[in-house]
Write an enzyme that holds these catalytic residues in place. Structure first.
Site, PDB file in Angstrom:
ATOM      1  N   ASP A  31       5.849  -0.384  -0.467  1.00 52.16           N
ATOM      2  CA  ASP A  31       4.492   0.622  -0.031  1.00 52.16           C
ATOM      3  C   ASP A  31       4.824   2.034   0.001  1.00 52.16           C
ATOM      4  O   ASP A  31       6.294   2.451   0.264  1.00 52.16           O
ATOM      5  CB  ASP A  31       4.161   0.254   1.428  1.00 52.16           C
ATOM      6  CG  ASP A  31       2.679   0.719   1.747  1.00 52.16           C
ATOM      7  OD1 ASP A  31       1.972   0.027   1.670  1.00 52.16           O
ATOM      8  OD2 ASP A  31       2.895   2.185   1.896  1.00 52.16           O
ATOM      9  N   ILE A  32       3.967   2.803  -0.692  1.00 53.65           N
ATOM     10  CA  ILE A  32       4.529   4.316  -0.883  1.00 53.65           C
ATOM     11  C   ILE A  32       4.765   5.112   0.519  1.00 53.65           C
ATOM     12  O   ILE A  32       5.117   6.058   0.442  1.00 53.65           O
ATOM     13  CB  ILE A  32       3.374   5.083  -1.813  1.00 53.65           C
ATOM     14  CG1 ILE A  32       4.118   6.028  -2.481  1.00 53.65           C
ATOM     15  CG2 ILE A  32       2.218   5.009  -1.084  1.00 53.65           C
ATOM     16  CD1 ILE A  32       3.254   6.498  -3.749  1.00 53.65           C
ATOM     17  N   ASN A  88      -5.016  -6.466   5.998  1.00 51.94           N
ATOM     18  CA  ASN A  88      -6.299  -5.592   6.371  1.00 51.94           C
ATOM     19  C   ASN A  88      -7.436  -6.001   5.562  1.00 51.94           C
ATOM     20  O   ASN A  88      -7.440  -6.197   4.444  1.00 51.94           O
ATOM     21  CB  ASN A  88      -6.067  -4.189   6.229  1.00 51.94           C
ATOM     22  CG  ASN A  88      -4.679  -3.703   6.991  1.00 51.94           C
ATOM     23  OD1 ASN A  88      -4.522  -4.025   8.076  1.00 51.94           O
ATOM     24  ND2 ASN A  88      -3.975  -2.723   6.597  1.00 51.94           N
ATOM     25  N   VAL A  97      -7.585  -0.123  -0.023  1.00 50.21           N
ATOM     26  CA  VAL A  97      -7.305  -0.596  -1.275  1.00 50.21           C
ATOM     27  C   VAL A  97      -8.236  -1.929  -1.518  1.00 50.21           C
ATOM     28  O   VAL A  97      -7.675  -2.774  -0.939  1.00 50.21           O
ATOM     29  CB  VAL A  97      -5.940  -0.596  -1.832  1.00 50.21           C
ATOM     30  CG1 VAL A  97      -5.721  -0.903  -3.423  1.00 50.21           C
ATOM     31  CG2 VAL A  97      -5.260   0.726  -1.830  1.00 50.21           C
ATOM     32  N   HIS A 101      -4.114  -7.615  -0.742  1.00 51.63           N
ATOM     33  CA  HIS A 101      -2.569  -7.556  -0.476  1.00 51.63           C
ATOM     34  C   HIS A 101      -2.152  -7.645   0.621  1.00 51.63           C
ATOM     35  O   HIS A 101      -2.772  -7.405   1.787  1.00 51.63           O
ATOM     36  CB  HIS A 101      -2.029  -5.892  -0.989  1.00 51.63           C
ATOM     37  CG  HIS A 101      -3.106  -4.928  -0.245  1.00 51.63           C
ATOM     38  ND1 HIS A 101      -4.305  -4.414  -0.437  1.00 51.63           N
ATOM     39  CD2 HIS A 101      -2.752  -4.022   1.094  1.00 51.63           C
ATOM     40  CE1 HIS A 101      -4.580  -3.671   0.407  1.00 51.63           C
ATOM     41  NE2 HIS A 101      -3.897  -3.479   1.181  1.00 51.63           N
ATOM     42  N   HIS A 103       0.863  -7.053   3.300  1.00 46.90           N
ATOM     43  CA  HIS A 103       1.857  -6.295   3.887  1.00 46.90           C
ATOM     44  C   HIS A 103       3.034  -7.029   4.540  1.00 46.90           C
ATOM     45  O   HIS A 103       2.569  -7.995   5.416  1.00 46.90           O
ATOM     46  CB  HIS A 103       1.370  -5.332   4.920  1.00 46.90           C
ATOM     47  CG  HIS A 103       0.438  -4.242   4.644  1.00 46.90           C
ATOM     48  ND1 HIS A 103       0.623  -2.987   4.190  1.00 46.90           N
ATOM     49  CD2 HIS A 103      -0.918  -4.321   4.531  1.00 46.90           C
ATOM     50  CE1 HIS A 103      -0.745  -2.430   4.131  1.00 46.90           C
ATOM     51  NE2 HIS A 103      -1.553  -3.120   4.165  1.00 46.90           N
TER      52      HIS A 103
HETATM   53  P1  5GP Z   1      -4.464  -0.976   3.322  1.00 48.00           P
HETATM   54  O1  5GP Z   1      -4.822  -0.079   4.175  1.00 48.00           O
HETATM   55  O2  5GP Z   1      -5.353  -1.246   2.136  1.00 48.00           O
HETATM   56  O3  5GP Z   1      -4.230  -2.398   3.996  1.00 48.00           O
HETATM   57  O4  5GP Z   1      -3.012  -0.849   2.432  1.00 48.00           O
HETATM   58  C1  5GP Z   1      -2.987  -0.019   1.155  1.00 48.00           C
HETATM   59  C2  5GP Z   1      -1.416   0.305   1.222  1.00 48.00           C
HETATM   60  O5  5GP Z   1      -1.094   0.776  -0.262  1.00 48.00           O
HETATM   61  C3  5GP Z   1      -1.070   1.649   2.066  1.00 48.00           C
HETATM   62  O6  5GP Z   1      -0.103   1.000   3.014  1.00 48.00           O
HETATM   63  C4  5GP Z   1      -0.546   2.490   1.156  1.00 48.00           C
HETATM   64  O7  5GP Z   1       0.369   3.161   1.729  1.00 48.00           O
HETATM   65  C5  5GP Z   1      -0.226   1.762  -0.001  1.00 48.00           C
HETATM   66  N1  5GP Z   1      -0.577   2.598  -1.222  1.00 48.00           N
HETATM   67  C6  5GP Z   1      -1.753   3.316  -1.662  1.00 48.00           C
HETATM   68  N2  5GP Z   1      -1.680   3.630  -2.989  1.00 48.00           N
HETATM   69  C7  5GP Z   1      -0.259   3.271  -3.256  1.00 48.00           C
HETATM   70  C8  5GP Z   1       0.265   3.389  -4.660  1.00 48.00           C
HETATM   71  O8  5GP Z   1       0.025   4.227  -5.391  1.00 48.00           O
HETATM   72  N3  5GP Z   1       1.589   2.967  -4.605  1.00 48.00           N
HETATM   73  C9  5GP Z   1       2.299   2.083  -3.613  1.00 48.00           C
HETATM   74  N4  5GP Z   1       3.496   1.639  -3.730  1.00 48.00           N
HETATM   75  N5  5GP Z   1       1.734   1.885  -2.392  1.00 48.00           N
HETATM   76  C10 5GP Z   1       0.337   2.440  -2.348  1.00 48.00           C
END
Ligand code: 5GP
Length: 115
Positions: A31-32, A88, A97, A101, A103
């Protein structure tokens, strides 16, 4: 047609990511914005928008994905001390996103806060 998400671009290698595992079914990358010492995202190569959409997959396909999440956690060395897997889902679930996915979080004791 729905707009392509950042994770589809990562899958197609149009955007770089720190990949930790890949096979025919999944891609796993760091995760970034890590929320724990180990924070890896696992995505299936077949798209579902989120957990609700994935729950309509054939059970074998869902099982394959869940199986791979466990394999990635093991490869990350998290099995002995434990880890957390989070999906999520949707707006109230904090999903940002629209490509499913998992985590994987670990590397320290995690608090049990749900919100
Ligand atoms: P969500 O909130 O949708 O469950 O998690 C999306 C995750 O994707 C977040 O933890 C965010 O930091 C990660 N993320 C968003 N854009 C990127 C990206 O371009 N590269 C990587 N490696 N992670 C990303």
């Amino acid at each position: 047609m729905a707009q392509e998400t950042i994770f589809e671009k990562i899958l197609k290698k149009e955007i770089s990511a720190a990949v930790v595992y890949e096979d025919d079914h999944v891609l796993a990358f760091k995760d970034i914005h890590p929320q724990a010492p180990v924070h890896v995202l696992v995505i299936p190569k077949t798209k579902a928008k989120n957990f609700s959409e994935m729950s309509r997959w054939a059970p074998n396909d869902t099982g394959e994905f869940v199986n791979r999440i466990g394999i990635v956690a093991e490869k990350l060395g998290l099995e002995r001390q434990g880890y957390r897997v989070v999906f999520n889902c949707g707006e109230y679930g904090g999903q940002t996103v629209d490509y499913i996915h998992a985590h994987i979080l670990g590397g320290k004791p995690l608090n049990i806060s749900m919100a």
